[in-house]
Design an enzyme around this catalytic site. Structure first.
Site, mmCIF file in Angstrom:
data_model
loop_
_atom_site.group_PDB
_atom_site.id
_atom_site.type_symbol
_atom_site.label_atom_id
_atom_site.label_comp_id
_atom_site.label_asym_id
_atom_site.label_seq_id
_atom_site.Cartn_x
_atom_site.Cartn_y
_atom_site.Cartn_z
ATOM 1 N N GLY A 167 -24.268 6.967 -48.498
ATOM 2 C CA GLY A 167 -24.839 5.789 -48.424
ATOM 3 C C GLY A 167 -26.528 6.302 -48.478
ATOM 4 O O GLY A 167 -27.220 5.172 -49.116
ATOM 5 N N PHE A 168 -27.145 6.888 -48.443
ATOM 6 C CA PHE A 168 -28.491 7.555 -49.154
ATOM 7 C C PHE A 168 -29.310 6.448 -47.903
ATOM 8 O O PHE A 168 -30.784 6.396 -48.145
ATOM 9 C CB PHE A 168 -28.804 8.022 -49.857
ATOM 10 N N ILE A 187 -20.117 9.032 -43.077
ATOM 11 C CA ILE A 187 -20.538 8.228 -44.665
ATOM 12 C C ILE A 187 -20.168 9.044 -45.645
ATOM 13 O O ILE A 187 -20.434 9.095 -46.384
ATOM 14 C CB ILE A 187 -22.250 8.020 -44.781
ATOM 15 N N GLY A 191 -28.059 10.750 -36.460
ATOM 16 C CA GLY A 191 -26.190 10.653 -35.573
ATOM 17 C C GLY A 191 -25.601 11.315 -34.557
ATOM 18 O O GLY A 191 -25.268 10.760 -33.643
ATOM 19 N N PRO A 235 -20.688 25.060 -39.359
ATOM 20 C CA PRO A 235 -21.819 25.835 -40.493
ATOM 21 C C PRO A 235 -20.843 24.980 -41.782
ATOM 22 O O PRO A 235 -21.903 25.095 -43.024
ATOM 23 C CB PRO A 235 -20.986 27.419 -40.575
ATOM 24 N N THR A 241 -19.457 21.998 -43.044
ATOM 25 C CA THR A 241 -20.275 20.873 -42.922
ATOM 26 C C THR A 241 -21.674 20.618 -42.993
ATOM 27 O O THR A 241 -22.602 19.896 -43.780
ATOM 28 C CB THR A 241 -20.146 19.630 -42.196
ATOM 29 N N GLU A 258 -31.821 14.699 -43.782
ATOM 30 C CA GLU A 258 -33.515 14.731 -44.396
ATOM 31 C C GLU A 258 -34.537 15.878 -44.571
ATOM 32 O O GLU A 258 -34.517 16.314 -45.339
ATOM 33 C CB GLU A 258 -34.120 13.796 -43.969
#
Ligand SMILES: Cc1cc2nc3c(=O)[nH]c(=O)nc-3n(C[C@H](O)[C@H](O)[C@H](O)COP(=O)(O)OP(=O)(O)OC[C@H]3O[C@@H](n4cnc5c(N)ncnc54)[C@H](O)[C@@H]3O)c2cc1C
Lengths: 706, 333
Positions: free
Chosen positions: A246-247, A475, A518, A598, A600, A671
């Site tokens: 999605g970003f 996502i 999230g 670690p 992910t 981010e």
């Protein structure tokens, strides 16, 4: 539902690289994405929808002739502003499509075609003849038209800040950097296009709209659509079991979601599906504004900042306001007694901008961190030493102590690992074959956010298993896996004992998968529910008992400023003949609280570094102001990094735990991987060539005189 | 969906006749360019004459009237052509040009003729909502004052500033290749340089071929003397991008001086640009940075650039210098 004060949980599965719980479904192709869901609402196959979009940037629709389209084999209906269902609310003009004859930007939805197949729908859409009364439009961002001052900038922060006397401090400064930096329009381009499948039915005498939508937040879609459609929230159900990226562009419902909802309202229960085309994604699903950053830094000869000014010019759409918070990281990153930031917008007749990959921080950090590099050169200081000299004791923005500000630790560790100490001090010092070689560094920071409004439910199942439910969405980040680990540790069971239910708006409410918030937000709710569940039902609960809870804020959290930090190191090689730039090494070190998984986490951070590299070197959408739309509207002309561009990219993190922020000790990862990267790459190209480029992307044409 | 007739003729002649007979017919090879155009609405044929199964996929040495040639069938896949041992040893410029283009998957699908006859990537040509003289004659050129990063700087006209996107074509331009064409009147041979054309006031036509002309092969002269050749492509990213500029070069040297030098540029014109003035200036010369610069500048006297394309002049000059210096060094080894 109760608000529960959480306690820190002790990590057992947390900290291990549990395999992605949905990995098998994904790699074997059995995971169903939004429009792949078949057999919904009875047997009728879904109708396909195609969007007809405007070919003028501003004006009025004078006629829509669908006779040829309707005559085309397979086409069943055409809806336009005269025939589409009416909406109960129209304040969100991006979503309020087909309600009047106005056109606000080129590429806006002006009609819908429904057909038995997507091919027929596409051809039908091409056959719809729309005529317009065109009006003059403005679609170009310039310094002279970006003068409008918004009330707030995204997400809800001050437009301007002003402390001390910046002008006086600059006048008195030994060293001044006064430069303008530019970043281009950028489009999110997730691999899975925006896609929606929807149908209406009647249940207990009430209309119900059901959807599979490729979204970052199912509850957000419900909340956006329901009031506009004249429904209560519980009359809309949105699911998003799998989402192909999605970003930010799927952070909010865009016009295509409403298009599907409206079209499906006319088909007597038959489902309707739509996948937006790549070209349409360049006008309908959000993007990042171009930015112009006027940066002035004043410092003593020792590099200590006395003044920081960051005045931003960028654009929004007249259809709906979105003001990117480009100067926001400048407000907190370094110490300086005199500081000023501002945002001014051009209001253009263009597509609606939205969240994209660290809105604000990304272009803002680029400008600020290149300016810092220029200041280091001007003061004759190593860029890391310059940053050491400007480390604040308290958060310059709020005056609160940082909870765990480890920027310098990141810089020092990265310097060690990268071999920074052997770096030649001056630029243009190393030529290897035909390539100038240089290195650069930049800081990274991103606010740690925990969103209010999250709840989780824990239900005891047979055999010592638990269902843990929250309406969050994975996502592609690994949320499903990481939340399973959090739930297991919070309940003190194995991950294999957890049945995690997510991605459905019927589940307890969850906030958007965005802003790197999230895991912190959903995870804290899961811990709250698990701990309350154990308090209420003990270690051996009867099957069926359940507890729903949300997490109360830690009262101590009020007293701190929470941010993640990082340092990015890049090596750049610039061909002395062709100007081509390669980045053989990119290394990030991050302070992000406790890392839950670690595998992910690394994937998120490396992904962020790659996206930052991509933005630094390649990405640029070209809007043609004469027409008003982006003409580089596919992935052959909108370049993202290819495999051949991504060489030695690595990310690591500091061992730590932020227990004031979340009961897991984590702060959120996303981010933070992208924000410092473009500046590090830009600074490395300067060090390689001695040519300072102050706009992105750093394409070869900039370095031909090198 | 628009109804389309898909035909699979048994012979090349039948393919030519089919296209000649149907005004809306067009040849389909690998489809990697044409199918995109069908989706975008750039092309809307009603008959696709699929030539992919015609037996035009050999690479063989043939003794011709003017000596031996390597005959490359029109259907030879880009990946196979790039991997062919004779091509790699005798015509590295071809192998390198091909491998610098597209992606592995696309090269597996794309054919020799399709590659040469692919159409411009000009963004306005591909966007049917904007005017374009090449797509719709007489509507105007949007690129002239629009997005210009890939525009032509040589041989353009006020009606069209598009560039030809093929890398292979630029490579073939320095090999004095011949294109074998089957038309209604039978077979004919076209010098490679005469296959593509400049836009003039008819930008709709990329080539000198008639609509029903079928390319059946490309022939490369197998000169007994060894020519060093190579291809340099400059692009925005390391792979999978069209050329900003590209340079194909072939040289033969004796005692440090050129006895044969050929130069062609991509990304700068409506066709591969054979830089004959530069070649003449370098004939019999030593290859030095200054000599190449001077030769290139001679060729570039007629360029037209704007803000978006100005960079191409320096990029082309530099890239040509780099390419020829490398080749000269290789040739003198
Ligand atoms: C994403 C992408 C990136 C690419 N990057 C590059 C690149 O970097 N460099 C590069 O050079 N190319 C690049 N290409 C283009 C690619 O090389 C062409 O699409 C391919 O070579 C076309 O060959 P094809 O066989 O698929 O042709 P088709 O698409 O089948 O046909 C192309 C045209 O040729 C005509 N045609 C085909 N065969 C014959 C024949 N025998 N006689 C007469 N007419 C014929 C067709 O009618 C059609 O007009 C790229 C393509 C894509 C999609």
């Amino acid at each position: 539902m109760t608000e529960q004060q959480t306690r820190t949980i002790s990590p057992r599965s947390i900290g291990t690289s549990l395999d992605r719980v949905d990995g098998r479904e994904k790699v074997t192709g059995t995971a169903s994405y939004a429009v792949e869901h078949a057999d919904v609402n009875g047997t009728a196959a879904p109708l396909s929808l195609w969007l007809v979009t405007s070919t003028v940037a501003k004006g009025r629709i004078t006629g829509v002739d669908a006779s040829k389209a309707l005559a085309h084999h397979g086409v069943s209906a055409m809806l336009d502003h005269t025939s589409a269902p009416r909406l109960a609310q129209t304040d969100n003009a991006e979503l309020a499509i087909l309600q009047d004859d106005r056109v606000g930007f080129r590429g806006q939805v002006v009609a819908l075609v429904l057909a038995e197949t997507s091919e027929a729908a596409r051809e039908g859409a091409a056959l719809v003849e729309v005529t317009y009364e065109q009006e003059p439009h403005e679609a170009e961002l310039r310094e002279d038209n970006a003068t409008y001052r918004p009330d707030k900038v995204n997400p809800d922060v001050e437009t301007d800040t002003d402390e001390g006397d910046v002008d006086a401090a600059l006048a008195a400064a030994d060293v001044v950097v006064d430069q303008t930096y530019r970043t281009p329009y950028e489009h999110n381009n997730p691999l899975e296009p925006h896609a929606t499948l929807a149908w209406w039915e009647e249940r207990e005498g009430r209309e119900v709209l059901s959807m599979f939508d490729s979204t970052q937040g199912v509850h957000g879609v419900v909340q956006a659509l329901a009031p506009m459609l004249g429904l209560e929230n519980d009359q809309v159900r949105v699911r998003a079991p799998y989402v192909g990226g999605g970003f930010g562009s799927k952070g909010e419902a865009h016009a295509h979601v409403m298009a599907v909802a409206l079209a499906a309202r006319t088909t007597a229960g038959r489902p309707v599906r739509l996948a937006v085309t790549r070209q349409q994604m360049f006008s309908l699903t959000g993007y990042r504004t171009a930015t112009i950053s006027h940066v002035r830094l004043g410092a003593g000869r020792d590099g200590r900042l006395t003044a920081i000014e960051h005045a931003v010019q960028e654009q929004t759409s007249v259809v709906r306001e979105f003001a990117e918070q480009t100067a926001s990281p400048t407000r907190m990153l370094y110490a300086a007694p005199n500081r000023r930031t501002s945002h001014r917008l051009a209001q253009l007749d263009v597509a609606v901008p939205s969240w994209m990959r660290a809105p604000g921080e990304m272009p803002g950090m680029y400008a600020h961190e290149v300016a810092m590099d220029e200041l280091a050169v001007a003061c004759g200081l190593d860029p890391i030493v310059l940053r050491e000299r400007n480390e604040p004791d308290l958060d310059p923005e709020t005056g609160k102590p940082f909870n765990d500000r480890r920027l310098l630790d990141c810089l020092h560790r990265g310097a060690d690992r990268f071999g920074w100490s052997t770096r030649p001090a001056g630029p243009r010092a190393r030529l290897e074959g035909d390539w100038w070689v240089g290195t650069g560094v930049a800081s990274a920071t991103y606010p740690a956010m925990r969103q209010p409004g999250n709840q989780a439910r824990v239900t005891a199942l047979d055999g010592g298993r638990y269902e843990v439910a929250i309406g969050s969405v994975d996502i592609g980040t690994g949320a499903r896996t990481v939340l399973t680990q959090i739930a297991a540790d919070a309940l003190e069971v194995e991950p294999s004992d957890i049945d995690l239910a997510i991605a459905d708006s019927l589940l307890p409410s969850a906030t958007v998968a965005g802003g790197s918030s999230g895991t912190s937000s959903w995870g804290s709710a899961i811990v709250a529910a698990a701990q309350l569940f154990r308090e209420d039902h003990g270690a051996h609960p009867d099957p069926g008992v359940h507890t729903t809870a949300s997490a109360a804020d830690d009262p101590a959290a009020e007293d701190y400023a929470f941010h993640s930090f990082g340092a990015v190191f890049a090596e750049a090689r610039v061909n002395r003949w062709t100007g081509e730039v390669r980045v053989p090494r990119l290394h990030g070190v991050y302070s992000v609280g406790r890392v839950i998984n670690p595998r992910t986490a690394r994937s998120q951070l490396v992904g962020g570094l790659v996206m930052g590299l991509s933005a630094g070197l390649f990405e640029e959408s070209h809007r043609d102001p004469r027409f008003g739309h982006v003409v580089t509207q596919d992935l052959a002309t909108y370049h993202v990094a290819s495999h051949a561009d991504v060489l030695d990219v690595d990310a690591e993190w500091l061992e730590e735990s932020d227990e004031v922020f979340t009961p897991m000790g984590s702060r959120g990862i996303g981010e933070i991987g992208i924000v410092g990267t473009a500046a590090a790459v830009a600074n490395a190209t300067f060090h390689a060539t001695g040519v300072r480029v102050r706009s992105l992307p750093l394409t070869p044409d900039h370095f031909l005189d090198a | 969906m628009r109804a389309l007739d898909h035909r699979r003729p048994a012979t090349a002649q039948e393919a030519v006749d089919l296209v000649a007979r149907h005004p809306g017919a067009t040849f389909l090879a690998g489809g990697s360019n044409l199918v995109d155009h069908l989706k975008l609405g750039v092309a809307s044929p009603d008959v696709l004459v699929d030539v992919r199964r015609l037996p035009l996929d050999g690479i063989e040495r043939v003794e011709g009237e003017d000596g031996a040639v390597l005959r490359i069938g029109a259907n030879v896949r880009n990946s196979d052509l790039a991997a062919h041992p004779v091509v790699r040893s005798r015509f590295p410029v071809v192998a390198r040009a091909l491998l610098a283009g597209a992606s592995g998957q696309i090269r597996n699908q794309a054919t020799t003729a399709g590659n040469l006859l692919q159409r411009t990537r000009c963004v306005y040509f591909q966007d049917v909502t904007t005017p374009c003289n090449k797509r719709e004659p007489g509507t105007g050129c949007s690129a002239l004052e629009g997005y210009g990063r890939y525009n032509a700087i040589l041989g353009a006209s006020p009606d069209c500033v598009a560039t030809h996107p093929s890398d292979l074509a630029v490579g073939l331009a320095v090999l004095d290749a011949t294109v074998v064409v089957l038309g209604l009147e039978g077979e004919r041979r076209i010098p490679f340089d005469e296959l593509h054309r400049l836009p003039g006031d008819r930008p709709g036509a990329d080539t000198t071929l008639a609509r029903s002309d079928l390319v059946t092969a490309v022939e490369l002269p197998l000169d007994p003397d060894v020519h060093r050749s190579t291809y340099t492509k400059v692009r925005d990213r390391a792979s999978y991008a069209f050329a900003l500029v590209s340079v194909a070069a072939s040289v033969r040297m004796e005692e440090g001086r050129t006895t044969d030098v050929r130069l062609a540029w991509g990304g700068v014109a409506h066709k591969p640009w054979r830089a004959r003035r530069a070649e003449a200036a370098l004939a019999g010369q030593q290859i030095t940075e200054d000599a190449v610069r001077a030769a290139v500048d001679l060729e570039l006297e007629t360029t037209t650039t704007n803000r978006d394309t100005a960079y191409k002049v320096a990029m082309l000059r530099n890239t040509t210098v780099m390419t020829l210096l490398d080749l000269a060094e290789e040739a003198s080894r």
